[in-house]
Design a protein around this motif. Structure first.
Motif: not given
Length: 95
Positions: A7-18
């Motif tokens: 779940g934390s990886g899915n919120h990685d700003e480098d991969m997913f801005p905002d």
């Protein structure tokens, strides 16, 4: 020892801005880790996607005015495995 928090990886700003914002039009939405990746990909992923598609289509058909109640407080289930809200408040038109 390693603790992998998908779940934390899915919120990685480098991969997913905002990454904290829900965006169904995100151009790289399929890059999420929700159903695994590579050799650890969930065998039930196609079935899970089909179930969700049916659920969302039925909700849209039966309750076309369904919408989230604005300004609700998001409280998440306290767990290390899945990220989910404790309550989701919605409303819909009855006419």
């Amino acid at each position: 020892k390693i603790l992998l928090l998908l779940g934390s990886g899915n919120h990685d700003e480098d991969m997913f801005p905002d990454g904290e914002q829900f965006d169904i039009h995100r151009p790289n939405a399929k890059r999420n880790l929700g159903l695994g990746l590579g050799a650890h990909f969930c065998m039930g992923a196609p079935f899970a996607r089909l179930e969700m598609r049916i659920i969302l289509e039925e909700l849209a058909t039966r309750l076309p005015g369904l919408r989230l109640i604005e300004n609700q407080e998001w409280r998440f289930i306290p767990t290390l495995v899945f990220r989910g809200v404790q309550e989701l408040h919605v409303e819909w038109d009855t006419k």
